[in-house]
Design a protein around this motif. Structure first.
Motif, PDB file in Angstrom:
ATOM      1  N   MET A 203       0.846  -1.193   0.000  1.00  0.00           N
ATOM      2  CA  MET A 203       0.000   0.000   0.000  1.00  0.00           C
ATOM      3  C   MET A 203       0.890   1.256   0.000  1.00  0.00           C
ATOM      4  O   MET A 203       1.744   1.404   0.868  1.00  0.00           O
ATOM      5  CB  MET A 203      -0.871  -0.039   1.259  1.00  0.00           C
ATOM      6  N   GLY A 204       0.715   2.116  -0.969  1.00  0.00           N
ATOM      7  CA  GLY A 204       1.570   3.301  -1.087  1.00  0.00           C
ATOM      8  C   GLY A 204       1.203   4.390  -0.088  1.00  0.00           C
ATOM      9  O   GLY A 204       0.359   4.188   0.778  1.00  0.00           O
ATOM     10  N   ALA A 205       1.840   5.538  -0.246  1.00  0.00           N
ATOM     11  CA  ALA A 205       1.564   6.647   0.678  1.00  0.00           C
ATOM     12  C   ALA A 205       0.188   7.237   0.396  1.00  0.00           C
ATOM     13  O   ALA A 205      -0.356   7.082  -0.689  1.00  0.00           O
ATOM     14  CB  ALA A 205       2.626   7.709   0.501  1.00  0.00           C
TER      15      ALA A 205
ATOM     16  N   ALA B 299      -4.210  -2.636  11.786  1.00  0.00           N
ATOM     17  CA  ALA B 299      -2.793  -2.273  11.923  1.00  0.00           C
ATOM     18  C   ALA B 299      -2.193  -2.932  13.165  1.00  0.00           C
ATOM     19  O   ALA B 299      -1.033  -3.359  13.164  1.00  0.00           O
ATOM     20  CB  ALA B 299      -2.648  -0.757  11.993  1.00  0.00           C
ATOM     21  N   ILE B 300      -2.989  -3.039  14.231  1.00  0.00           N
ATOM     22  CA  ILE B 300      -2.498  -3.689  15.454  1.00  0.00           C
ATOM     23  C   ILE B 300      -2.286  -5.182  15.191  1.00  0.00           C
ATOM     24  O   ILE B 300      -1.243  -5.752  15.521  1.00  0.00           O
ATOM     25  CB  ILE B 300      -3.485  -3.458  16.619  1.00  0.00           C
ATOM     26  N   GLN B 301      -3.264  -5.817  14.559  1.00  0.00           N
ATOM     27  CA  GLN B 301      -3.083  -7.253  14.278  1.00  0.00           C
ATOM     28  C   GLN B 301      -1.924  -7.482  13.307  1.00  0.00           C
ATOM     29  O   GLN B 301      -1.253  -8.512  13.374  1.00  0.00           O
ATOM     30  CB  GLN B 301      -4.387  -7.857  13.758  1.00  0.00           C
TER      31      GLN B 301
ATOM     32  N   GLY C 152      -3.652   3.733   6.098  1.00  0.00           N
ATOM     33  CA  GLY C 152      -3.827   2.294   6.016  1.00  0.00           C
ATOM     34  C   GLY C 152      -5.001   1.870   5.157  1.00  0.00           C
ATOM     35  O   GLY C 152      -5.446   0.732   5.245  1.00  0.00           O
ATOM     36  N   PHE C 153      -5.501   2.767   4.308  1.00  0.00           N
ATOM     37  CA  PHE C 153      -6.621   2.390   3.421  1.00  0.00           C
ATOM     38  C   PHE C 153      -6.225   2.607   1.965  1.00  0.00           C
ATOM     39  O   PHE C 153      -5.291   3.360   1.664  1.00  0.00           O
ATOM     40  CB  PHE C 153      -7.860   3.231   3.751  1.00  0.00           C
ATOM     41  N   ASP C 154      -6.937   1.960   1.068  1.00  0.00           N
ATOM     42  CA  ASP C 154      -6.739   2.192  -0.360  1.00  0.00           C
ATOM     43  C   ASP C 154      -7.653   3.309  -0.835  1.00  0.00           C
ATOM     44  O   ASP C 154      -7.248   4.153  -1.616  1.00  0.00           O
ATOM     45  CB  ASP C 154      -6.991   0.897  -1.133  1.00  0.00           C
TER      46      ASP C 154
END
Ligand code: SF4
Ligand code: SF4
Ligand code: SF4
Lengths: 251, 411
Positions: B1-3, B132-134, B196-198
């Motif tokens: 996943m990019g910035a 993100a935690i998992q 953390g999303f697309d």
């Protein structure tokens, strides 16, 4: 080495748990090739005398004759596994434990003197040492096979002691108590059925008896919150495992 | 996943439908919210029609009800009975099997993880943080603030999780109407998707129509958006969307007290409150099963009757199970008090030491889905009150020269 011998016995019960064994259609042939089925009247009238390596005992003790018989079974079995709510908790017939058996005898039977019965219905463990108790009304097919497989392999059966909620959530069921306000015994009931009832929108009836850490004192106010009156709570707890749930409530 | 990019757009309902269709056509298993059995559950979607248009929820401790909505919104509900871990970290998964050969020697075969390529549609910001935690716990991704040699990088990544996670596309749905059990703002988060999303959607329904303000979070998200009809973001839609998410921060259903929770947990090990909780807790494990960050599993060996074939399965476990801490001689945490305390102190305190962040994202699921309605925010507040009362007592005792009383083990 000859195959281990398996015997199946029945005390006061409905035969449902033995039928679960017959219901293991696909695995039954496999089982028959691993053990010698020496005594299983539900399947065959050919019986061999003991001793047996593993005895499965269904049913509760309700007569002096059965109290004697279960002692004989114990004496001739290396491992004794009690199967089902009757054998592990006294079953539905243990409702007599909360009533007057003399009165039943007089009211129900034309010839009360023909009836030879004990005042209580008790689990096998109240009479003899039991090696393993498999719960359920009836027992679960997969769990029964696990117990037999474990005995054949010489290991401890992997039968969890936790509540139906564990299985209910793993199955992905929407909780009927939280989402619909339906009273459910799942939080205090021993897992084993795979949480069938909530998957069909009903609350758990407690067929497998109390879980390892049943907090009935916390659940009863919730059952009341969800609309059961005192009598309805009592009825819900007094089905297949009445004495076992009663025991949990004792201070 | 990019910035995260600055790119924005607006999709209408047809655009959303085209988005789902494009994902399905691309061979992805699209999972998103849909109505089933009186709740908004997460399940495979065949088209955008399966989304819960026109359904909202009414939440409380131990209570969840669906409520119809006039506006036809699809994402106006909050966290439901499952989390995305049901797909990334499934409740039961085979790890390997073994077969005994005729010579008695077993052959082991590693089981290939079930590898669907997922697209998750409607991931709440709290759930993005939970994923993100998992990732840190299960996939071995180190937390940003720590170097990988220290806490946080698990030496034993979960193969299946890693594989499924790598392929998964995440489309977030920001929150404009937090549920009554939500408290992400006080759990270091908030109703906005911050990474953390697309793609991140913010649903807007007003006189100008039903539409979705879109922010692009990755190149893959940008490609996906390119392939479906959309228009560039107009200022009104953007400001309505951003304004609604900002306003949602002020409407949290609940909150954790603004305290150093790690210190509070450490100082509360001997608190009386744990007994009060234990009298209400059913040890049913519903809280851990619904929690999007709880990750514990155990393994079971499944043998067949012949003893020649065996399989090892991993399945969800819970610290509320007696067997969870079973060692030779019995369970270490036999009392309900000790098991609930283990859960809460791990979530809010020792999780930091292990994984470099807290373990609670404030989704409120454990409050809603606890049949007894035990509320983590209320329990934390009560523990803080008990500590403060004890400190006051001690202070008074000190002032009049008497010895302070023993409150049991302090770390
Ligand atoms: S439906 Fe019953 S068994 Fe299932 S989670 Fe709810 S209380 Fe537990
Ligand atoms: S806190 Fe609630 S959900 Fe969790 S184990 Fe206790 S009763 Fe069950
Ligand atoms: S502890 Fe409760 S509120 Fe926190 S992330 Fe888990 S389920 Fe959500």
């Amino acid at each position: 080495m000859s195959a281990p011998t398996l015997a199946v016995f029945k005390l006061a019960s409905c035969d449902g748990c033995q039928l679960t064994l017959l219901d293991c259609e696909d695995e039954l042939l496999g089982l028959a090739s691993q053990v010698e089925i020496a005594h299983f009247l539900e399947a065959s009238s050919a019986v061999r005398p003991g001793p047996y390596d593993v005895a499965l005992v269904e049913g509760s003790v309700t007569t002096p004759a059965d109290a004697e018989r279960v002692r004989r079974i114990r004496a001739e079995s290396r491992s004794l596994v009690a199967i089902g709510a009757c054998a592990t908790a006294g079953g539905i017939q243990a409702l007599r434990n909360f009533a007057d058996v003399e009165e039943f005898r007089r009211t129900v039977y034309a010839r009360p003197d023909y009836i030879d019965t004990l005042a209580t219905s008790t689990p096998v463990s109240a009479h003899v040492t039991v090696d393993f108790e498999l719960r359920g009304c009836p027992v679960d097919r997969g769990q029964l096979l696990e117990v037999l497989t474990a005995y054949l392999a010489g290991r401890k059966p992997d039968i969890p002691n936790h509540s139906v909620c564990f299985a209910c959530k793993r199955r992905g069921t929407v909780c009927v108590t939280v989402a619909h306000g339906t009273p459910c015994l799942g939080p205090v009931t021993h897992a084993g059925c795979g949480a069938i009832c909530p998957a069909y929108g009903r609350g758990c009836y407690g067929c497998f008896g109390p879980s390892g850490t049943a907090n009935l004192h916390a659940l009863i106010p919730l059952l009341r919150r969800d609309g059961l009156d005192r009598r309805a709570v009592e009825r819900l707890l007094r089905t297949f495992n009445a004495p076992a749930f009663e025991e949990e409530l004792r201070p | 996943m990019g910035a995260i990019t600055q790119a924005t757009a607006v999709l209408d309902r047809q655009g959303l439908a085209a988005l789902v269709a494009a994902l399905v056509a691309g061979g992805r298993t699209v999972v998103g919210p849909t109505v089933r059995d009186g709740a908004v559950v997460l399940a495979e979607l065949t088209s955008a029609e399966d989304l819960p248009f026109g359904w909202g929820v009414e939440l409380d401790a131990g209570r969840y009800r669906l409520t119809p909505r006039e506006d036809g919104a699809a994402f106006a509900h909050s966290a439901g009975p499952q989390s995305w871990k049901a797909f990334l970290h499934p409740q039961r998964e085979q790890l390997w099997s073994a077969r005994r050969g005729p010579d008695g020697v077993p052959t082991f075969t590693e089981t290939q993880p079930e590898s669907r390529t997922y697209a998750f549609l409607g991931v709440r910001p709290c759930d993005l943080r939970a994923i993100a935690i998992q990732d840190r716990v299960l996939a071995g991704r180190p937390p940003r603030a720590l170097d990988s040699a220290r806490a946080g990088a698990t030496p034993f990544p979960d193969r299946g999780y890693r594989q499924r996670r790598r392929g998964a596309l995440l489309i977030a749905a920001e929150c404009t109407e937090p549920g009554a059990t939500c408290f992400c703002v006080s759990a270091s988060g908030g109703p906005a998707a911050d990474g953390g999303f697309d793609l991140a959607l913010t649903e807007v329904v007003d006189d100008d129509g039903h539409r979705f303000f879109v922010r692009v979070g990755s190149e893959e998200g940008a490609r996906l958006l390119d392939g479906v009809p959309h228009r560039s973001a107009d200022l009104t839609t953007e400001s309505v969307a951003r304004g609604a998410v900002d306003a949602a921060r002020e409407h949290m259903g609940r909150s954790l007290p603004p305290l150093d929770l790690r210190a509070l947990m450490g100082e509360s090990l001997a608190a009386d409150r744990w007994d009060g909780i234990a009298s209400r807790c059913l040890t049913c494990a519903n809280c851990t099963m619904v929690c999007p960050t709880c990750f514990c599993t155990t393994t079971e060996e499944v043998t067949d009757l012949t003893g020649d074939h065996t399989e090892r399965w991993q399945h969800w476990d819970s610290c509320f199970d007696l067997d969870f801490s079973l060692l030779h001689g019995g369970p270490v945490r036999a009392s309900t008090r000790s098991r609930y305390r283990q859960w809460l102190t791990h979530k809010l305190s020792t999780w930091h030491d292990q994984f470099g962040s807290g373990g609670c994202v404030g989704c409120g699921r454990c409050i809603t889905w606890c049949p007894a309605g035990i509320d983590i925010t209320e329990e934390v507040a009560a523990l803080a009150a008990e500590r403060d009362a004890a400190a006051d007592d001690q202070h008074t005792a000190h002032d009049d020269g008497s010895a302070h009383h023993d409150r049991g083990p302090q770390p």
